[in-house]
Design a protein around this motif. Sequence first.
Motif, PDB file in Angstrom:
ATOM      1  N   LEU A  47      19.349 -25.558  -4.337  1.00 18.62           N
ATOM      2  CA  LEU A  47      18.673 -25.109  -4.819  1.00 18.62           C
ATOM      3  C   LEU A  47      18.398 -23.814  -4.118  1.00 18.62           C
ATOM      4  CD1 LEU A  47      15.618 -24.926  -5.686  1.00 18.62           C
ATOM      5  CD2 LEU A  47      14.802 -24.746  -3.693  1.00 18.62           C
ATOM      6  N   PRO A  48      18.773 -22.923  -4.838  1.00 12.25           N
ATOM      7  CA  PRO A  48      19.227 -22.242  -4.454  1.00 12.25           C
ATOM      8  C   PRO A  48      18.629 -20.936  -4.113  1.00 12.25           C
ATOM      9  CG  PRO A  48      19.301 -21.866  -7.313  1.00 12.25           C
ATOM     10  CD  PRO A  48      19.111 -22.962  -6.327  1.00 12.25           C
ATOM     11  N   LEU A  49      18.402 -20.182  -3.322  1.00 11.17           N
ATOM     12  CA  LEU A  49      17.854 -19.037  -2.599  1.00 11.17           C
ATOM     13  C   LEU A  49      18.173 -18.389  -2.818  1.00 11.17           C
ATOM     14  CD1 LEU A  49      16.725 -21.775   0.876  1.00 11.17           C
ATOM     15  CD2 LEU A  49      15.267 -21.057  -1.545  1.00 11.17           C
ATOM     16  N   GLU A  50      17.571 -16.931  -2.745  1.00 14.46           N
ATOM     17  CA  GLU A  50      17.590 -15.087  -2.670  1.00 14.46           C
ATOM     18  C   GLU A  50      16.378 -14.848  -1.380  1.00 14.46           C
ATOM     19  OE1 GLU A  50      18.080 -14.682  -7.442  1.00 14.46           O
ATOM     20  OE2 GLU A  50      17.194 -12.590  -6.743  1.00 14.46           O
ATOM     21  N   LEU A  51      17.356 -13.551  -1.043  1.00 17.40           N
ATOM     22  CA  LEU A  51      16.494 -13.195   0.469  1.00 17.40           C
ATOM     23  C   LEU A  51      16.033 -11.719  -0.185  1.00 17.40           C
ATOM     24  CD1 LEU A  51      14.874 -12.933   2.505  1.00 17.40           C
ATOM     25  CD2 LEU A  51      17.492 -12.125   3.504  1.00 17.40           C
ATOM     26  N   HIS A  52      14.394 -11.619  -0.153  1.00 20.04           N
ATOM     27  CA  HIS A  52      14.230  -9.561  -0.586  1.00 20.04           C
ATOM     28  C   HIS A  52      13.900  -9.654   0.620  1.00 20.04           C
ATOM     29  CE1 HIS A  52      14.217 -10.444  -5.117  1.00 20.04           C
ATOM     30  NE2 HIS A  52      14.672 -11.243  -5.095  1.00 20.04           N
ATOM     31  N   THR A  53      14.445  -8.634   1.439  1.00 18.39           N
ATOM     32  CA  THR A  53      13.637  -8.184   2.213  1.00 18.39           C
ATOM     33  C   THR A  53      12.808  -6.414   1.680  1.00 18.39           C
ATOM     34  OG1 THR A  53      15.711  -6.521   2.626  1.00 18.39           O
ATOM     35  CG2 THR A  53      15.240  -8.962   3.775  1.00 18.39           C
ATOM     36  N   LEU A  54      11.714  -5.956   2.633  1.00 12.17           N
ATOM     37  CA  LEU A  54      11.156  -5.677   2.303  1.00 12.17           C
ATOM     38  C   LEU A  54      10.029  -4.291   3.458  1.00 12.17           C
ATOM     39  CD1 LEU A  54       8.584  -7.755  -0.293  1.00 12.17           C
ATOM     40  CD2 LEU A  54      10.847  -5.313  -1.035  1.00 12.17           C
ATOM     41  N   SER A  55      10.491  -2.990   3.250  1.00 10.79           N
ATOM     42  CA  SER A  55       9.650  -3.170   5.070  1.00 10.79           C
ATOM     43  C   SER A  55       7.409  -2.594   4.499  1.00 10.79           C
ATOM     44  CB  SER A  55      10.518  -1.023   4.843  1.00 10.79           C
ATOM     45  OG  SER A  55      11.340  -1.329   4.626  1.00 10.79           O
ATOM     46  N   THR A  56       7.531  -3.318   5.514  1.00 16.22           N
ATOM     47  CA  THR A  56       5.729  -3.102   5.879  1.00 16.22           C
ATOM     48  C   THR A  56       4.813  -1.989   5.677  1.00 16.22           C
ATOM     49  OG1 THR A  56       5.449  -4.419   7.431  1.00 16.22           O
ATOM     50  CG2 THR A  56       5.021  -4.686   5.524  1.00 16.22           C
ATOM     51  N   GLN A  57       4.008  -1.254   5.672  1.00 16.88           N
ATOM     52  CA  GLN A  57       3.724  -0.487   6.036  1.00 16.88           C
ATOM     53  C   GLN A  57       3.145  -0.042   8.011  1.00 16.88           C
ATOM     54  OE1 GLN A  57      -0.401  -0.273   5.874  1.00 16.88           O
ATOM     55  NE2 GLN A  57      -0.776   2.034   6.212  1.00 16.88           N
ATOM     56  N   GLY A  58       3.560  -1.559   8.689  1.00 18.07           N
ATOM     57  CA  GLY A  58       3.642  -2.078  10.290  1.00 18.07           C
ATOM     58  C   GLY A  58       4.629  -1.092  10.579  1.00 18.07           C
ATOM     59  N   ASP A  59       5.617  -1.461  10.086  1.00 18.03           N
ATOM     60  CA  ASP A  59       7.179  -1.027  10.228  1.00 18.03           C
ATOM     61  C   ASP A  59       7.494   0.111  10.060  1.00 18.03           C
ATOM     62  OD1 ASP A  59       8.698  -4.346  10.057  1.00 18.03           O
ATOM     63  OD2 ASP A  59       7.599  -3.798   7.745  1.00 18.03           O
ATOM     64  N   ILE A  60       6.918   0.823   8.883  1.00 14.15           N
ATOM     65  CA  ILE A  60       7.071   2.144   9.352  1.00 14.15           C
ATOM     66  C   ILE A  60       6.289   3.589   9.800  1.00 14.15           C
ATOM     67  CG2 ILE A  60       6.796   4.075   7.467  1.00 14.15           C
ATOM     68  CD1 ILE A  60       7.193   2.186   4.991  1.00 14.15           C
ATOM     69  N   ILE A  61       5.222   2.965   9.922  1.00 12.13           N
ATOM     70  CA  ILE A  61       4.140   3.572  10.570  1.00 12.13           C
ATOM     71  C   ILE A  61       4.375   3.295  12.236  1.00 12.13           C
ATOM     72  CG2 ILE A  61       1.713   4.572  11.410  1.00 12.13           C
ATOM     73  CD1 ILE A  61       1.252   3.724   8.363  1.00 12.13           C
TER      74      ILE A  61
END
Length: 328
Positions: A47-61
């Motif tokens: 099964l092909p998997l693709e990882l999308h990493t994101l920043s959340t508000q909790g990571d920024i503040i």
Amino acid sequence: MSELASTPWQPSAGAAQPVRIASRKSELALAQTYWVMGQLQAHHPGLPLELHTLSTQGDIILDVALAKIGDKGLFTKELEVSLLNGSSDLAVHSLKDLPTRLPEGLVLGAITQREDPLDALVLREELRGYQLATLPAGTVIGTSSLRRLAQLRHAFPHLQFKNVRGNLNTRLAKLDRGEYDGLILAVAGLKRLGQEQRIHEVLDPSVSLYAVGQGSLGIECRQGDERILELIRPLADAEATARCLAERAFLRALEGGCQVPIGVHSQVQGEELHLTGMVADLEGRQLIRDTQTGSPADPEAVGTALAEKLKQQGADEILQAIFAQARR
Ligand code: DPM
């Protein structure tokens, strides 16, 4: 005529639509997401998997106390937006960071097997041998969790508590720099980062109850997305699901977000689900705690009934006072 010619064309596994997985990018979040990806791969080879990493508000503040930025999906909202706008197919969360009410159109597709849900004390190396009860008066313990603060103030009034923010490694670095004498952290997070050896004491639930969902991962996806729901089904753990659904129903019924002093402890023993819950004020002066038993087949009923019991003992008044204080 070759018999091959009559074989219907089969798409190769690589031709399937990749499953796009949304994750925060902290080391702990990635360790959790890689675990989920490994499980998906094991259950669905190729099964092909693709990882999308994101920043959340909790990571920024990072410089504001968690309790002051409010709670609604601080570490989860951006991931949910990516599900809703179709740029990802599933999101991996620490279940305890996921609000008990999900946005319209999203569901909790699977709750995974639970790592140890308890909290732990990590001390500066020089304090090895001490426990919370024996630490010298005035020892400075870092946490930004109101739940931990309230229960530990209640049980160990001789200690001092100081706010700490940042991801797990940042916190441990602050401890090593001497900004704190100790930290309270989830056993689950320490284990997942291979830092289990830093634990000095595991907090017994008789002293401190853990957060709703702590130690489990929640896999969130779009409601009605049958392909994804089918793919993640094998990752669901029946016992963890019953326990966590009971805990989440308890928190939902108390209208508590992740930043209220509410803790739980749950167990499944045969045909019985036991749920203990507590609500405390921030000073740890008033602490209400009770237990409810019911069927693991209807976990939410257990959580709701326990919330009702605590309300009858004054939980609402305690929580209202905390909300009023937070608004000021
Ligand atoms: C939430 C809290 C904390 C995190 C508050 C609470 C801890 C904050 C602090 C809702 N999310 O627990 O009452 O320690 O000051 C978080 C951690 C994990 C998931 C880190 C931790 C790992 C454990 C798990 C942060 N979220 O609690 O040490 O998978 O449950």
